[in-house]
Design an enzyme around this catalytic site. Sequence first.
Site, mmCIF file in Angstrom:
data_model
loop_
_atom_site.group_PDB
_atom_site.id
_atom_site.type_symbol
_atom_site.label_atom_id
_atom_site.label_comp_id
_atom_site.label_asym_id
_atom_site.label_seq_id
_atom_site.Cartn_x
_atom_site.Cartn_y
_atom_site.Cartn_z
ATOM 1 C CG MET A 290 11.785 23.186 -1.098
ATOM 2 S SD MET A 290 10.219 25.110 -1.568
ATOM 3 C CE MET A 290 9.220 25.441 -0.136
ATOM 4 C CE1 TYR B 196 14.802 31.020 4.723
ATOM 5 C CE2 TYR B 196 15.140 29.060 4.181
ATOM 6 C CZ TYR B 196 15.298 30.119 4.239
ATOM 7 O OH TYR B 196 14.555 30.683 2.780
ATOM 8 N NE ARG C 31 -6.138 0.598 12.132
ATOM 9 C CZ ARG C 31 -4.517 0.130 12.059
ATOM 10 N NH1 ARG C 31 -4.014 1.373 11.917
ATOM 11 N NH2 ARG C 31 -4.450 -0.476 11.268
ATOM 12 C CE LYS D 293 0.300 -0.966 4.963
ATOM 13 N NZ LYS D 293 -0.519 -0.879 6.049
#
Length: 356
Positions: A302, A254, A130, A35
């Site tokens: 990024m 940053y 679940r 999956k």
Amino acid sequence: MSRPLRAEIRLSSLRHNLQRVRAAAPHSQIMTAIKANAYGHGMARVAHALHEADAFAVASIEEAIHLCESGISRPVVLLEGIFSAEELVLVQAYGLQLAVHCVEQVEWLESANVPKPLVVWLKIDTGMHRLGIAPQQARAMYERLHDCTAVGEIRFMTHFACADDPDNPLTARQQQQFADCLDGVAGQRSLANSAGILAHAGSHADWVRPGIMLYGASPLQGETAAGLGLQPVMTLKSRLIAVRQLSQGDSVGYGAQWVCPEAMPVGVVAGGYGDGYPRHAKEGTPVLVNGQRVPLIGRVSMDMITVDLRGMHASAGDEVVLWGQGLPAEEVAASAGTIAYELFCHVTARVPFVEV
Ligand SMILES: *Cc1c(COP(=O)(O)O)cnc(C)c1O
């Protein structure tokens, strides 16, 4: 030269890991979990490399159709079954097997007009809480499926919540619940995910359902993949695109978070959160430069990360491994507060995949 970042996929390691499953669970059939684009590795390529698996497991009809149209002929199982009655037409057309985890799904089968009876997996909730039918209702649901013309063979499965922790008593309780509620009912059974396969041999039953171990990451807390005989399949590779000589007090990146404690070389690597490298990777997260571990410094950008190159000679163009061969994805994941599963699934579409 183009941007150097790429995800190398080693298909021989994938096959090696499948053999590792066979060796660990020699009496069980193997339903490989592919999956989510085979945990980010590419569903069709993985399915073809694993053609010796006995079945493939996916999470949606779209994934199943993609798989069938790529030429896979082994059985394909929908782990969550169908999301609406309408999907039964496609289930039939593609010859899929399906999990049945709730009474609505039973009702859809009861009112369906299905010419060729389906293989269904009754999913029982033994403690994960679940998906699944409560153990007390398992027999009633089994009877209803048994009486349903759309249903041919009925099989059974459950899913472990804590199999990655060999000391957790819930796994044994789940096995007991599963055995008790199906006592005397004939039909193939499946319980174990990767962690169950490696740590709970008593849970192997008729079918095992490996996922993460096929991709070469450790499913067990406190155990390394290498120690378990697994080989990494995905290696996220790049290169240094600059090496900067910075001065004491210079900040990097940053937020100016990293401040050089002394004059030092800082490497800039092509690869950032826009490629799927985790933005929350902590300072000190290991990165391999020329096969040697160096610490991540500063914030993940990024398109780039920065590394501390003190104590080594490196220059622009040198090879970098972000995770994979020589650097377990679990370790990088732990340093970013996540798990290898997520790192694999999050590699973004702009990263070229190369089979090696
Ligand atoms: C994804 C999945 C698996 C595989 O789990 P791993 O921890 O990756 O081995 C097995 N069974 C079910 C129902 C799943 O959804």
